[in-house]
Write a protein that holds these residues in place. Structure first.
Motif, mmCIF file in Angstrom:
data_model
loop_
_atom_site.group_PDB
_atom_site.id
_atom_site.type_symbol
_atom_site.label_atom_id
_atom_site.label_comp_id
_atom_site.label_asym_id
_atom_site.label_seq_id
_atom_site.Cartn_x
_atom_site.Cartn_y
_atom_site.Cartn_z
ATOM 1 N N ALA A 121 -0.278 8.662 -5.999
ATOM 2 C CA ALA A 121 0.717 8.451 -4.942
ATOM 3 C C ALA A 121 2.129 8.550 -5.504
ATOM 4 O O ALA A 121 3.022 9.119 -4.876
ATOM 5 C CB ALA A 121 0.502 7.094 -4.277
ATOM 6 N N ARG B 30 0.812 -1.216 0.000
ATOM 7 C CA ARG B 30 0.000 0.000 0.000
ATOM 8 C C ARG B 30 0.843 1.262 0.000
ATOM 9 O O ARG B 30 0.382 2.309 0.406
ATOM 10 C CB ARG B 30 -0.902 0.006 1.220
ATOM 11 N N ALA C 219 -5.120 5.785 -8.419
ATOM 12 C CA ALA C 219 -4.664 6.023 -7.042
ATOM 13 C C ALA C 219 -3.162 5.805 -6.924
ATOM 14 O O ALA C 219 -2.455 6.574 -6.252
ATOM 15 C CB ALA C 219 -5.420 5.106 -6.074
ATOM 16 N N ARG D 133 -3.736 6.048 -1.237
ATOM 17 C CA ARG D 133 -5.084 6.237 -0.711
ATOM 18 C C ARG D 133 -6.021 5.363 -1.524
ATOM 19 O O ARG D 133 -6.003 5.406 -2.751
ATOM 20 C CB ARG D 133 -5.497 7.695 -0.824
#
Length: 114
Positions: free
Chosen positions: A79, A11, A75, A104
């Motif tokens: 990032a 992530r 996303a 996110r």
């Protein structure tokens, strides 16, 4: 026992920038779309810092889970954009460490109340 990466790698986008005297940005990234965006972001960040005459190398690592759909890829690219800008700024300040930016999650589609 197998070796595992520390938690959070799935992530997070990792970016590292190293400056060089020759103009031009070299990008190491998992896909060409992300690499092109990272190149533009690094050039913009150098120009905004008054160092547009410099070049550099961006090392960008993104999770493989980005292929799950267009919203997820967007996303990850957002990032990556933030990570590259922060990595360029950190390098210009003299910081040699890389930057880790959390991805996110894509917002779920809005539903209208009834």
């Amino acid at each position: 026992m197998t070796a595992r990466r520390p938690g959070g790698d799935r992530r997070t986008v990792h970016a590292r920038f190293s400056v060089r005297e020759l103009p031009g940005i070299t990008v190491t990234a998992p896909d060409e779309g992300t690499a092109a965006a990272a190149r533009r972001t690094a050039q913009r960040a150098l120009t905004e810092a008054g160092r547009g005459h410099l070049g550099g190398r961006v090392e960008l690592r993104t999770p493989r889970t980005a292929a799950r759909g267009p919203r997820r890829r967007h996303a990850v690219r957002r990032a990556a954009d933030r990570a590259v800008a922060l990595a360029v700024a950190a390098c210009l300040r003299g910081d040699t460490t890389g930057v880790h930016v959390p991805i996110r999650p894509p917002a779920s589609p809005r539903t209208s109340p009834r």
